[in-house]
Design a protein around this motif. Sequence first.
Motif, PDB file in Angstrom:
ATOM      1  N   ASN A 115       0.850  -1.180   0.000  1.00  0.00           N
ATOM      2  CA  ASN A 115       0.000   0.000   0.000  1.00  0.00           C
ATOM      3  C   ASN A 115       0.888   1.233   0.000  1.00  0.00           C
ATOM      4  O   ASN A 115       1.812   1.338   0.807  1.00  0.00           O
ATOM      5  CB  ASN A 115      -0.914  -0.017   1.236  1.00  0.00           C
ATOM      6  CG  ASN A 115      -2.026   0.974   1.132  1.00  0.00           C
ATOM      7  OD1 ASN A 115      -1.839   2.102   0.692  1.00  0.00           O
ATOM      8  ND2 ASN A 115      -3.198   0.558   1.554  1.00  0.00           N
ATOM      9  N   LYS A 116       0.642   2.176  -0.894  1.00  0.00           N
ATOM     10  CA  LYS A 116       1.455   3.396  -0.985  1.00  0.00           C
ATOM     11  C   LYS A 116       1.212   4.347   0.181  1.00  0.00           C
ATOM     12  O   LYS A 116       1.999   5.231   0.436  1.00  0.00           O
ATOM     13  CB  LYS A 116       1.183   4.112  -2.310  1.00  0.00           C
ATOM     14  CG  LYS A 116       1.677   3.343  -3.513  1.00  0.00           C
ATOM     15  CD  LYS A 116       1.374   4.107  -4.778  1.00  0.00           C
ATOM     16  CE  LYS A 116       1.787   3.337  -5.999  1.00  0.00           C
ATOM     17  NZ  LYS A 116       1.505   4.087  -7.226  1.00  0.00           N
ATOM     18  N   SER A 117       0.119   4.154   0.886  1.00  0.00           N
ATOM     19  CA  SER A 117      -0.204   4.964   2.055  1.00  0.00           C
ATOM     20  C   SER A 117       0.566   4.413   3.248  1.00  0.00           C
ATOM     21  O   SER A 117       0.345   3.281   3.663  1.00  0.00           O
ATOM     22  CB  SER A 117      -1.709   4.891   2.318  1.00  0.00           C
ATOM     23  OG  SER A 117      -2.018   5.489   3.550  1.00  0.00           O
ATOM     24  N   ILE A 118       1.492   5.202   3.794  1.00  0.00           N
ATOM     25  CA  ILE A 118       2.288   4.706   4.913  1.00  0.00           C
ATOM     26  C   ILE A 118       1.787   5.281   6.229  1.00  0.00           C
ATOM     27  O   ILE A 118       1.141   6.327   6.272  1.00  0.00           O
ATOM     28  CB  ILE A 118       3.797   4.972   4.732  1.00  0.00           C
ATOM     29  CG1 ILE A 118       4.104   6.460   4.711  1.00  0.00           C
ATOM     30  CG2 ILE A 118       4.321   4.274   3.502  1.00  0.00           C
ATOM     31  CD1 ILE A 118       5.581   6.760   4.757  1.00  0.00           C
ATOM     32  N   SER A 119       2.110   4.533   7.286  1.00  0.00           N
ATOM     33  CA  SER A 119       1.713   4.908   8.635  1.00  0.00           C
ATOM     34  C   SER A 119       2.943   5.036   9.516  1.00  0.00           C
ATOM     35  O   SER A 119       3.935   4.342   9.314  1.00  0.00           O
ATOM     36  CB  SER A 119       0.802   3.846   9.248  1.00  0.00           C
ATOM     37  OG  SER A 119      -0.370   3.681   8.494  1.00  0.00           O
ATOM     38  N   GLY A 120       2.835   5.899  10.501  1.00  0.00           N
ATOM     39  CA  GLY A 120       3.866   6.029  11.521  1.00  0.00           C
ATOM     40  C   GLY A 120       3.291   5.589  12.850  1.00  0.00           C
ATOM     41  O   GLY A 120       2.236   6.075  13.249  1.00  0.00           O
ATOM     42  N   CYS A 121       3.969   4.655  13.532  1.00  0.00           N
ATOM     43  CA  CYS A 121       3.499   4.188  14.830  1.00  0.00           C
ATOM     44  C   CYS A 121       4.332   4.833  15.929  1.00  0.00           C
ATOM     45  O   CYS A 121       5.564   4.820  15.880  1.00  0.00           O
ATOM     46  CB  CYS A 121       3.587   2.673  14.926  1.00  0.00           C
ATOM     47  SG  CYS A 121       2.932   2.054  16.493  1.00  0.00           S
ATOM     48  N   HIS A 122       3.643   5.384  16.921  1.00  0.00           N
ATOM     49  CA  HIS A 122       4.299   6.061  18.033  1.00  0.00           C
ATOM     50  C   HIS A 122       4.257   5.261  19.324  1.00  0.00           C
ATOM     51  O   HIS A 122       4.608   5.787  20.380  1.00  0.00           O
ATOM     52  CB  HIS A 122       3.624   7.415  18.290  1.00  0.00           C
ATOM     53  CG  HIS A 122       3.646   8.337  17.121  1.00  0.00           C
ATOM     54  ND1 HIS A 122       4.791   8.969  16.693  1.00  0.00           N
ATOM     55  CD2 HIS A 122       2.662   8.728  16.283  1.00  0.00           C
ATOM     56  CE1 HIS A 122       4.511   9.726  15.641  1.00  0.00           C
ATOM     57  NE2 HIS A 122       3.225   9.586  15.368  1.00  0.00           N
ATOM     58  N   CYS A 123       3.847   3.987  19.274  1.00  0.00           N
ATOM     59  CA  CYS A 123       3.746   3.221  20.519  1.00  0.00           C
ATOM     60  C   CYS A 123       5.136   3.070  21.149  1.00  0.00           C
ATOM     61  O   CYS A 123       6.166   3.149  20.466  1.00  0.00           O
ATOM     62  CB  CYS A 123       3.089   1.864  20.286  1.00  0.00           C
ATOM     63  SG  CYS A 123       4.152   0.585  19.594  1.00  0.00           S
TER      64      CYS A 123
END
Length: 142
Positions: A24-32
């Motif tokens: 998926n070209k939509s990326i996410s950033g996780c802050h956990c």
Amino acid sequence: MSDQHEGKGSCLCGKIRIFASTVNKSISGCHCQMCRKWGGGPFLVADCGNDVSFENQENINIFSSSQWLERGFCNQCGTHLFCRLTENKQYFIPVGIFEQPKDFIFERQIFIDEKPAYYCFANETENMTEAEFVAKFPRPTA
């Protein structure tokens, strides 16, 4: 323009090659806290579904960081290779692993309620709290 493509990449030492049928070209950033402890900062990933294969997978170590998530890394160079949901084997792969990732779009931040104050992204993103993320990807009940 498609919001997905195939992905190929490797770890830092090149021992492990990754092939994802769908990235998926939509990326996410996780802050956990776990992601920040694992990588020293937010974890930027692409959802790759569960059709992912590895060349030289004998060099992959897997750490179960919780009941619902496994983390894979190269046992030679330490490169973080993936986070994988244990329930459905869905892979989230760091975007830096992919060859020429020029068309990614940073669209989502998760565990935003755990983000420390010492950094901030300028992008306009969808922001999900831990509770909102867990509602979308339920954790298995032991």
